[in-house]
Design a protein around this motif. Structure first.
Motif, short mmCIF file in Angstrom:
data_model
loop_
_atom_site.label_atom_id
_atom_site.label_comp_id
_atom_site.label_asym_id
_atom_site.label_seq_id
_atom_site.Cartn_x
_atom_site.Cartn_y
_atom_site.Cartn_z
N ALA A 61 0.83 -1.21 0.00
CA ALA A 61 0.00 0.00 0.00
C ALA A 61 0.86 1.26 0.00
O ALA A 61 0.55 2.24 -0.67
N ALA A 62 1.95 1.23 0.75
CA ALA A 62 2.81 2.42 0.85
C ALA A 62 3.42 2.79 -0.50
O ALA A 62 3.61 3.98 -0.80
N LEU A 63 3.73 1.79 -1.32
CA LEU A 63 4.36 2.05 -2.62
C LEU A 63 3.36 2.11 -3.77
O LEU A 63 3.76 2.30 -4.92
N ALA A 64 2.08 1.96 -3.47
CA ALA A 64 1.05 1.89 -4.53
C ALA A 64 0.65 3.29 -4.99
O ALA A 64 -0.48 3.73 -4.77
N TYR A 65 1.58 3.96 -5.62
CA TYR A 65 1.27 5.25 -6.23
C TYR A 65 1.97 5.30 -7.58
O TYR A 65 2.96 4.61 -7.82
N GLY A 66 1.43 6.10 -8.47
CA GLY A 66 1.97 6.11 -9.82
C GLY A 66 1.42 4.95 -10.63
O GLY A 66 0.40 4.35 -10.29
N ARG A 67 2.11 4.60 -11.67
CA ARG A 67 1.65 3.54 -12.58
C ARG A 67 1.88 2.16 -11.97
O ARG A 67 2.96 1.87 -11.44
N ALA A 68 0.86 1.31 -12.07
CA ALA A 68 0.94 -0.02 -11.48
C ALA A 68 2.08 -0.84 -12.09
O ALA A 68 2.73 -1.62 -11.39
N ASP A 69 2.34 -0.65 -13.38
CA ASP A 69 3.40 -1.44 -14.02
C ASP A 69 4.79 -1.00 -13.56
O ASP A 69 5.77 -1.70 -13.83
N LEU A 70 4.86 0.12 -12.84
CA LEU A 70 6.14 0.58 -12.29
C LEU A 70 6.31 0.20 -10.82
O LEU A 70 7.40 -0.20 -10.41
N PHE A 71 5.24 0.34 -10.02
CA PHE A 71 5.42 0.02 -8.60
C PHE A 71 5.33 -1.48 -8.31
O PHE A 71 5.94 -1.98 -7.36
N ARG A 72 4.58 -2.23 -9.12
CA ARG A 72 4.41 -3.66 -8.83
C ARG A 72 5.74 -4.42 -8.88
O ARG A 72 6.02 -5.24 -7.98
N PRO A 73 6.62 -4.18 -9.88
CA PRO A 73 7.92 -4.88 -9.85
C PRO A 73 8.77 -4.53 -8.64
O PRO A 73 9.53 -5.37 -8.15
N LYS A 74 8.64 -3.29 -8.15
CA LYS A 74 9.41 -2.89 -6.97
C LYS A 74 8.95 -3.66 -5.74
O LYS A 74 9.77 -4.17 -4.96
N VAL A 75 7.63 -3.74 -5.53
CA VAL A 75 7.09 -4.47 -4.38
C VAL A 75 7.44 -5.95 -4.51
O VAL A 75 7.87 -6.60 -3.54
N ASP A 76 7.25 -6.49 -5.71
CA ASP A 76 7.51 -7.91 -5.93
C ASP A 76 8.96 -8.27 -5.62
O ASP A 76 9.24 -9.27 -4.94
N ALA A 77 9.89 -7.44 -6.08
CA ALA A 77 11.31 -7.73 -5.85
C ALA A 77 11.65 -7.68 -4.37
O ALA A 77 12.40 -8.53 -3.86
N LEU A 78 11.12 -6.69 -3.65
CA LEU A 78 11.41 -6.59 -2.22
C LEU A 78 10.86 -7.80 -1.47
O LEU A 78 11.54 -8.38 -0.62
N LEU A 79 9.63 -8.19 -1.76
CA LEU A 79 9.03 -9.33 -1.05
C LEU A 79 9.80 -10.61 -1.33
O LEU A 79 9.96 -11.45 -0.43
N LYS A 80 10.27 -10.79 -2.54
CA LYS A 80 11.04 -11.99 -2.86
C LYS A 80 12.34 -12.02 -2.07
O LYS A 80 12.76 -13.08 -1.58
N GLN A 81 12.99 -10.87 -1.92
CA GLN A 81 14.23 -10.81 -1.14
C GLN A 81 13.98 -11.01 0.35
O GLN A 81 14.89 -11.44 1.08
N MET A 82 12.75 -10.70 0.80
CA MET A 82 12.43 -10.83 2.22
C MET A 82 12.10 -12.27 2.61
O MET A 82 11.95 -12.57 3.80
N GLY A 83 11.99 -13.15 1.63
CA GLY A 83 11.80 -14.56 1.94
C GLY A 83 10.35 -14.94 2.17
O GLY A 83 9.44 -14.16 1.93
N PRO A 84 10.11 -16.16 2.66
CA PRO A 84 8.75 -16.68 2.77
C PRO A 84 7.89 -15.99 3.82
O PRO A 84 6.66 -16.06 3.76
N SER A 85 8.53 -15.33 4.79
CA SER A 85 7.77 -14.64 5.85
C SER A 85 8.25 -13.20 5.99
O SER A 85 9.25 -12.93 6.65
#
Length: 309
Positions: A61-85
């Motif tokens: 939610a915090a990063l959900a501003y601007g174009r979805a095709d730009l913020f979604r990869p950012k959120v996705d990459a961070l969550l993947k680096q943060m692991g399963p939990s």
């Protein structure tokens, strides 16, 4: 002499009785699952543990501003680096770990230091309170208002060792945009969106995992799409995207459903986002709309051919 604005106090009983069945039919005609992939709520839907849901949800939610095709990869990459939990990750996070995760991170207004504050703040909240819900409820009980509760929540999240962060990662840049404190007169759309996810439901979209905040207390997450739809349906007369306008829209929605006033938000917002009710409205957009009988704009569009909002 400047004309004085008459305050909009919500829908009349008669207007609410006319609009409610039309909005209910509109809601029943939508397929929320088909739209989740176009919404930042897709990210917390990856998890089942409530703590992972609330942590990933706030990041999204915090990063959900601007174009979805730009913020979604950012959120996705961070969550993947943060692991399963994500919850376990932020609970154990320190400044050194934040630097390793976020060095080089940039998304529009925000840099790595801004995100580090958010993640470290969530980790501290989990360690000290057990959940983000408990931290939010503390402010909600103390202030008695949603605005006061959100203000206390963002202030508490920002209470992290800033000097150590700045020394390790450089200065913050868009921290106030990410976690506004003081909250100010803005609609706080992304924070109200997060609260909708956590509080109302559970259903196909929202999680309903925060049990100590009633859905009746929520405020509509006001953005350009909801603002336009609200004007069309007579839910407000205001055109600015402020907290006051969000209150007016929610007061009208509360006349339709006092227990769960924001239940129409996802469907209405995505009706605008999908292009079914765009800023430049054409007759073909309006003629098949289930909400046309309650719309202040549609009949004029059909008569004149188009209308720009």
């Amino acid at each position: 002499m400047k004309k004085r604005r008459v305050a909009h106090t919500g829908l009349s009983t008669q207007a609410a009785d006319l609009l409610r069945p039309r909005l209910d039919a509109f809601l029943a005609s939508t397929d929320p699952k088909a739209r989740i992939g176009f919404d930042p709520v897709e990210f917390p839907h990856r998890y089942t543990d409530p703590r992972d849901v609330e942590v990933s949800g706030l990041l999204a939610a915090a990063l959900a501003y601007g174009r979805a095709d730009l913020f979604r990869p950012k959120v996705d990459a961070l969550l993947k680096q943060m692991g399963p939990s994500p919850a376990a990750f932020v609970r154990a996070l320190d400044v050194k770990g934040a630097k390793a995760l976020l060095t080089g991170f940039v998304y529009r207004f925000n840099v790595g230091t801004d995100l580090a504050v958010l993640l470290l703040g969530m980790g501290r909240a989990l360690r000290e309170h057990g959940s983000l819900e408990a931290l939010f409820v503390r402010g909600f009980k103390a202030s008695g208002t949603l605005h006061g509760a959100i203000a206390a929540f963002t202030a508490a999240l920002r209470d992290v060792p800033m000097e150590a962060l700045r020394k390790a990662m450089g200065p913050e840049r868009g921290l106030h945009h990410l976690l506004p404190s003081p909250l100010g007169p803005g609609a706080a759309k992304r924070l109200n969106l997060y609260l909708r996810w956590m509080v109302r439901g559970p259903d196909a979209v929202d999680f309903g995992i925060w049990k100590q905040v009633p859905a009746s207390a929520l405020l509509v997450p006001l953005d350009t799409h909801i603002g336009r739809m609200a004007l069309h349906l007579g839910l407000t007369q205001r055109t600015d995207l402020t907290w006051r306008t969000a209150e007016e829209v929610t007061a009208s929605l509360r006349a339709l459903d006092p227990v769960d006033p924001v239940r129409y938000d996802f469907a209405l917002c995505h009706y605008g986002m999908s292009g079914a009710c765009p800023a430049k409205t054409l007759p073909q957009h309006c003629k098949g709309c289930l909400l046309l009988p309650s719309c202040k704009v549609g009949p004029r569009v059909i008569a004149r051919g188009s209308l720009q909002f």
